[in-house]
Design a protein around this motif. Structure first.
Motif, PDB file in Angstrom:
ATOM      1  N   GLY A 104       0.793  -1.221   0.000  1.00 23.98           N
ATOM      2  CA  GLY A 104       0.000   0.000   0.000  1.00 23.98           C
ATOM      3  C   GLY A 104       0.823   1.267   0.000  1.00 23.98           C
ATOM      4  N   THR A 105       2.045   1.182  -0.507  1.00 24.76           N
ATOM      5  CA  THR A 105       2.923   2.346  -0.500  1.00 24.76           C
ATOM      6  C   THR A 105       2.470   3.386  -1.508  1.00 24.76           C
ATOM      7  OG1 THR A 105       4.344   1.151  -2.044  1.00 24.76           O
ATOM      8  CG2 THR A 105       4.993   1.124   0.266  1.00 24.76           C
ATOM      9  N   GLY A 106       2.854   4.633  -1.250  1.00 21.78           N
ATOM     10  CA  GLY A 106       2.618   5.664  -2.235  1.00 21.78           C
ATOM     11  C   GLY A 106       1.882   6.867  -1.709  1.00 21.78           C
ATOM     12  N   GLY A 107       1.406   7.665  -2.625  1.00 20.38           N
ATOM     13  CA  GLY A 107       0.773   8.933  -2.338  1.00 20.38           C
ATOM     14  C   GLY A 107       0.991   9.821  -3.535  1.00 20.38           C
ATOM     15  N   CYS A 108       0.726  11.068  -3.368  1.00 20.20           N
ATOM     16  CA  CYS A 108       0.961  12.002  -4.462  1.00 20.20           C
ATOM     17  C   CYS A 108       1.520  13.292  -3.896  1.00 20.20           C
ATOM     18  CB  CYS A 108      -0.339  12.286  -5.223  1.00 20.20           C
ATOM     19  SG  CYS A 108      -0.100  13.502  -6.558  1.00 20.20           S
ATOM     20  N   PRO A 109       2.694  13.733  -4.370  1.00 20.95           N
ATOM     21  CA  PRO A 109       3.287  14.944  -3.826  1.00 20.95           C
ATOM     22  C   PRO A 109       2.453  16.196  -4.073  1.00 20.95           C
ATOM     23  CG  PRO A 109       4.489  14.194  -5.781  1.00 20.95           C
ATOM     24  CD  PRO A 109       3.521  13.124  -5.416  1.00 20.95           C
ATOM     25  N   TYR A 110       1.486  16.104  -4.998  1.00 26.09           N
ATOM     26  CA  TYR A 110       0.661  17.268  -5.310  1.00 26.09           C
ATOM     27  C   TYR A 110      -0.775  17.110  -4.819  1.00 26.09           C
ATOM     28  CZ  TYR A 110       4.661  18.102  -8.286  1.00 26.09           C
ATOM     29  OH  TYR A 110       5.944  18.282  -8.738  1.00 26.09           O
ATOM     30  N   ALA A 111      -1.020  16.086  -3.994  1.00 29.33           N
ATOM     31  CA  ALA A 111      -2.359  15.864  -3.457  1.00 29.33           C
ATOM     32  C   ALA A 111      -2.242  15.590  -1.962  1.00 29.33           C
ATOM     33  CB  ALA A 111      -3.040  14.692  -4.173  1.00 29.33           C
TER      34      ALA A 111
ATOM     35  N   ALA B  83       4.563 -15.117  -2.010  1.00 32.81           N
ATOM     36  CA  ALA B  83       5.820 -14.474  -2.399  1.00 32.81           C
ATOM     37  C   ALA B  83       5.683 -12.965  -2.378  1.00 32.81           C
ATOM     38  CB  ALA B  83       6.252 -14.957  -3.778  1.00 32.81           C
ATOM     39  N   LEU B  84       4.555 -12.458  -2.858  1.00 25.24           N
ATOM     40  CA  LEU B  84       4.345 -11.019  -2.870  1.00 25.24           C
ATOM     41  C   LEU B  84       4.228 -10.469  -1.445  1.00 25.24           C
ATOM     42  CD1 LEU B  84       3.891  -8.497  -4.596  1.00 25.24           C
ATOM     43  CD2 LEU B  84       1.437  -8.954  -4.432  1.00 25.24           C
ATOM     44  N   THR B  85       3.588 -11.224  -0.571  1.00 24.70           N
ATOM     45  CA  THR B  85       3.475 -10.806   0.824  1.00 24.70           C
ATOM     46  C   THR B  85       4.849 -10.651   1.454  1.00 24.70           C
ATOM     47  OG1 THR B  85       1.302 -11.849   1.064  1.00 24.70           O
ATOM     48  CG2 THR B  85       2.563 -11.480   3.078  1.00 24.70           C
ATOM     49  N   ASP B  86       5.761 -11.561   1.131  1.00 21.17           N
ATOM     50  CA  ASP B  86       7.127 -11.452   1.649  1.00 21.17           C
ATOM     51  C   ASP B  86       7.813 -10.198   1.124  1.00 21.17           C
ATOM     52  OD1 ASP B  86       6.884 -13.784   3.101  1.00 21.17           O
ATOM     53  OD2 ASP B  86       7.879 -15.049   1.603  1.00 21.17           O
ATOM     54  N   VAL B  87       7.585  -9.871  -0.143  1.00 26.67           N
ATOM     55  CA  VAL B  87       8.183  -8.657  -0.708  1.00 26.67           C
ATOM     56  C   VAL B  87       7.609  -7.421  -0.019  1.00 26.67           C
ATOM     57  CG1 VAL B  87       8.534  -7.266  -2.775  1.00 26.67           C
ATOM     58  CG2 VAL B  87       8.553  -9.748  -2.954  1.00 26.67           C
ATOM     59  N   GLY B  88       6.310  -7.407   0.206  1.00 25.08           N
ATOM     60  CA  GLY B  88       5.690  -6.273   0.884  1.00 25.08           C
ATOM     61  C   GLY B  88       6.235  -6.086   2.293  1.00 25.08           C
ATOM     62  N   HIS B  89       6.471  -7.201   2.998  1.00 26.38           N
ATOM     63  CA  HIS B  89       7.051  -7.130   4.337  1.00 26.38           C
ATOM     64  C   HIS B  89       8.479  -6.595   4.277  1.00 26.38           C
ATOM     65  CE1 HIS B  89       7.629  -8.288   8.542  1.00 26.38           C
ATOM     66  NE2 HIS B  89       8.811  -8.741   8.180  1.00 26.38           N
ATOM     67  N   TRP B  90       9.246  -7.084   3.317  1.00 25.89           N
ATOM     68  CA  TRP B  90      10.625  -6.617   3.133  1.00 25.89           C
ATOM     69  C   TRP B  90      10.649  -5.120   2.840  1.00 25.89           C
ATOM     70  CZ3 TRP B  90      12.924  -4.323  -1.098  1.00 25.89           C
ATOM     71  CH2 TRP B  90      14.330  -4.229  -1.078  1.00 25.89           C
ATOM     72  N   LEU B  91       9.771  -4.662   1.947  1.00 18.55           N
ATOM     73  CA  LEU B  91       9.723  -3.251   1.592  1.00 18.55           C
ATOM     74  C   LEU B  91       9.341  -2.402   2.800  1.00 18.55           C
ATOM     75  CD1 LEU B  91       9.726  -0.888  -0.383  1.00 18.55           C
ATOM     76  CD2 LEU B  91       7.409  -1.538  -1.072  1.00 18.55           C
ATOM     77  N   SER B  92       8.359  -2.854   3.557  1.00 16.59           N
ATOM     78  CA  SER B  92       7.930  -2.092   4.731  1.00 16.59           C
ATOM     79  C   SER B  92       9.058  -1.967   5.750  1.00 16.59           C
ATOM     80  CB  SER B  92       6.704  -2.768   5.368  1.00 16.59           C
ATOM     81  OG  SER B  92       5.627  -2.802   4.456  1.00 16.59           O
ATOM     82  N   GLU B  93       9.831  -3.021   5.915  1.00 16.89           N
ATOM     83  CA  GLU B  93      10.985  -2.947   6.808  1.00 16.89           C
ATOM     84  C   GLU B  93      11.989  -1.919   6.319  1.00 16.89           C
ATOM     85  OE1 GLU B  93      12.483  -6.958   7.099  1.00 16.89           O
ATOM     86  OE2 GLU B  93      11.555  -7.179   9.098  1.00 16.89           O
TER      87      GLU B  93
ATOM     88  N   LEU C 291      11.347   0.707   4.658  1.00 16.55           N
ATOM     89  CA  LEU C 291      10.773   2.039   4.847  1.00 16.55           C
ATOM     90  C   LEU C 291      10.564   2.382   6.314  1.00 16.55           C
ATOM     91  CD1 LEU C 291       8.115   2.026   1.973  1.00 16.55           C
ATOM     92  CD2 LEU C 291      10.391   3.058   1.958  1.00 16.55           C
ATOM     93  N   GLY C 292      10.784   1.394   7.184  1.00 14.44           N
ATOM     94  CA  GLY C 292      10.698   1.640   8.616  1.00 14.44           C
ATOM     95  C   GLY C 292       9.291   1.815   9.154  1.00 14.44           C
ATOM     96  N   ARG C 293       8.334   1.128   8.554  1.00 11.92           N
ATOM     97  CA  ARG C 293       6.962   1.219   9.042  1.00 11.92           C
ATOM     98  C   ARG C 293       6.204  -0.053   8.682  1.00 11.92           C
ATOM     99  NH1 ARG C 293       6.814   5.188   4.763  1.00 11.92           N
ATOM    100  NH2 ARG C 293       5.680   4.408   2.928  1.00 11.92           N
ATOM    101  N   ALA C 294       5.041  -0.213   9.291  1.00  9.88           N
ATOM    102  CA  ALA C 294       4.232  -1.404   9.035  1.00  9.88           C
ATOM    103  C   ALA C 294       3.616  -1.349   7.644  1.00  9.88           C
ATOM    104  CB  ALA C 294       3.127  -1.516  10.078  1.00  9.88           C
ATOM    105  N   SER C 295       3.412  -2.496   7.057  1.00 14.99           N
ATOM    106  CA  SER C 295       2.720  -2.581   5.775  1.00 14.99           C
ATOM    107  C   SER C 295       1.320  -2.022   5.906  1.00 14.99           C
ATOM    108  CB  SER C 295       2.650  -4.046   5.321  1.00 14.99           C
ATOM    109  OG  SER C 295       1.784  -4.182   4.216  1.00 14.99           O
ATOM    110  N   GLN C 296       0.859  -1.319   4.866  1.00 21.63           N
ATOM    111  CA  GLN C 296      -0.501  -0.801   4.846  1.00 21.63           C
ATOM    112  C   GLN C 296      -1.490  -1.800   4.255  1.00 21.63           C
ATOM    113  OE1 GLN C 296      -1.235   2.363   6.322  1.00 21.63           O
ATOM    114  NE2 GLN C 296       0.807   1.733   6.993  1.00 21.63           N
ATOM    115  N   SER C 297      -0.993  -2.997   3.924  1.00 19.39           N
ATOM    116  CA  SER C 297      -1.863  -4.034   3.385  1.00 19.39           C
ATOM    117  C   SER C 297      -2.411  -4.901   4.514  1.00 19.39           C
ATOM    118  CB  SER C 297      -1.092  -4.919   2.400  1.00 19.39           C
ATOM    119  OG  SER C 297      -1.829  -6.084   2.095  1.00 19.39           O
ATOM    120  N   ARG C 298      -3.703  -4.910   4.684  1.00 19.19           N
ATOM    121  CA  ARG C 298      -4.303  -5.747   5.726  1.00 19.19           C
ATOM    122  C   ARG C 298      -4.115  -7.228   5.422  1.00 19.19           C
ATOM    123  NH1 ARG C 298      -9.996  -2.836   7.572  1.00 19.19           N
ATOM    124  NH2 ARG C 298      -9.058  -0.866   8.242  1.00 19.19           N
ATOM    125  N   ALA C 299      -4.380  -7.609   4.178  1.00 21.20           N
ATOM    126  CA  ALA C 299      -4.188  -9.010   3.805  1.00 21.20           C
ATOM    127  C   ALA C 299      -2.720  -9.390   3.924  1.00 21.20           C
ATOM    128  CB  ALA C 299      -4.682  -9.251   2.381  1.00 21.20           C
ATOM    129  N   GLY C 300      -1.827  -8.487   3.516  1.00 21.51           N
ATOM    130  CA  GLY C 300      -0.405  -8.762   3.587  1.00 21.51           C
ATOM    131  C   GLY C 300       0.057  -9.003   5.021  1.00 21.51           C
TER     132      GLY C 300
END
Length: 302
Positions: A234-241, A270-280, A282-291
Motif C-alpha cells: 500500500g505504499t505511495g501517495g501524491c506529492p501534489y495531493a 511471495a508477494l506478501t514477503d516482498v511487501g514485508h521486506w519493503l515495509s521494513e 521504509l521503517g513502518r508497518a505494511s498498509q496491506s491488511r491481507a499482507g
C-alpha cells in the motif's frame, strides 16, 4: 469476460516517489528484482522526471539499467516529455507512460501546464515511440475528484481519456488520485469512458484514502475492467495531493481477486514477503491488511 486480471505493480515508482527520506538505489533495484519473481506481469520501474521536482527518482537511469529483467515481464517507466522519453530509451526502456489529469487545476499544479498543453507534449513522444516500436501507456489523474477543484465532470474524464487513446496510448489508466471515489461514481465514470474507449483498453488506478478502493474495483470488474494498478504494501501517495494515501495494496487486491475466482498468475505468499521486506526498508508497518495477516499466519506457524 475473461477471468484473468492483469496487475500493474506501482510500488517501485508511484509507491516510492513520495517518500521524503532518500532510498538507496540498490534497494530500489532489489525491490524490482524481488517483485519480478512473484509472477507480476508488469512492474513500473521508475520515472524519468526532473530531480528538482521528484528527487526520489533522480537515479532513474541507474535503476533501469541495474535491474535483472525477467522474460515475460514488462518494466514501463514514466516520461513526462520528450527529453524524459529520450533518457528512458537510452537506458533501455521498451514501454513508457505519459500522464495528464481530468481537472485543469491539478494539471497546472502537477505539470505546470494545462491539459491541452500536456496533450501537445505527448505528440512528439508518440511519434518517437512509433518509430522506436515502444509501447505507450497513458494516465489520467483525478477522474473521481480533485484536491484543488473538488468535483470533476465525467465528461472531462471521457474527453481526456479519448484524446489519449486517439493519440495512440495502448492503454489508459484511470486514476482516483485522492481516493475519494465511491462505487456508484466509479461505475458511472467507467461506463461513460467505455462508450468511447474499449473497456479492454482501460485500467483502474485507485488510491485508498477513504477505504473505498476494493469496492470501486469490484463494480468496475462487473463492468468489464480487467487491468488494475496496485502497490505492494500500500505504499505511495501524491506529492501534489495533500493527504492522499497510497495506491490500493497489491496484496489486498490479489487476495480479493483470488477469492472471487479470478486469475492473476501472481504468487500471493511471495508477494506478501516482498511487501514485508519493503515495509521494513521504509521503517513502518505494511498498509496491506491481507499482507500483514498472511505474513503473520505463515511465519507464526513456522
Amino acid at each position: 469476460m475473461s477471468d484473468y486480471v492483469r496487475l500493474v505493480e506501482m510500488s517501485a515508482r508511484d509507491g516510492l516517489q513520495n517518500e521524503s527520506a532518500p532510498i538507496n538505489t540498490a534497494d530500489k533495484i532489489e525491490l524490482i528484482n524481488r517483485l519480478s519473481e512473484t509472477g507480476l506481469p508488469s512492474i513500473e520501474a521508475t520515472a524519468f522526471v526532473s530531480p528538482k521536482w521528484v528527487p526520489q527518482m533522480a537515479d532513474a537511469t541507474e535503476v533501469l539499467t541495474g535491474i535483472r529483467r525477467k522474460p515475460g515481464v514488462d518494466y514501463p517507466v514514466l516520461t513526462p516529455n520528450l527529453q524524459g522519453y529520450q533518457r528512458a530509451i537510452e537506458a533501455g526502456a521498451r514501454e513508457v507512460a505519459v500522464f495528464t489529469a481530468a481537472s485543469e487545476g491539478f494539471s497546472l499544479k502537477n505539470t505546470n501546464a494545462s491539459i491541452a498543453q500536456t496533450l501537445e507534449r505527448f505528440a512528439p513522444i508518440m511519434e518517437a515511440a512509433r518509430a522506436d516500436n515502444v509501447k505507450v501507456r497513458g494516465y489520467v489523474s483525478t477522474v473521481l475528484g480533485c484536491p484543488i477543484q473538488g468535483e470533476v465532470a465525467v465528461s472531462e474524464v471521457v474527453r481526456v481519456a479519448t484524446a489519449m487513446h486517439e493519440l495512440g496510448c495502448y492503454e489508459i489508466s484511470l486514476g482516483d488520485t485522492i481516493g475519494v471515489g465511491t462505487p456508484a461514481k466509479a461505475r458511472a465514470m467507467l461506463r461513460a469512458v467505455a462508450q468511447q474507449v474499449p473497456v479492454e483498453r482501460l485500467a483502474l488506478h485507485f488510491h485508498d484514502t477513504y477505504g473505498q478502493a476494493l469496492a470501486n474495483i469490484l463494480v468496475c470488474l462487473e463492468e468489464g475492467a480487467r487491468v488494475i494498478d496496485a502497490s505492494a504494501a500500500g505504499t505511495g501517495g501524491c506529492p501534489y495531493a495533500k493527504g492522499a494515501t497510497g495506491n490500493v495494496a497489491t496484496e489486498d487486491v490479489i487476495y480479493f481477486l483470488h477469492g472471487q475466482g479470478l486469475r492473476t498468475g501472481v504468487d500471493l505468499d511471495a508477494l506478501t514477503d516482498v511487501g514485508h521486506w519493503l515495509s521494513e526498508r521504509l521503517g513502518r508497518a505494511s498498509q496491506s491488511r491481507a499482507g500483514r495477516a498472511l505474513y503473520v499466519k505463515r511465519h507464526s506457524s513456522n
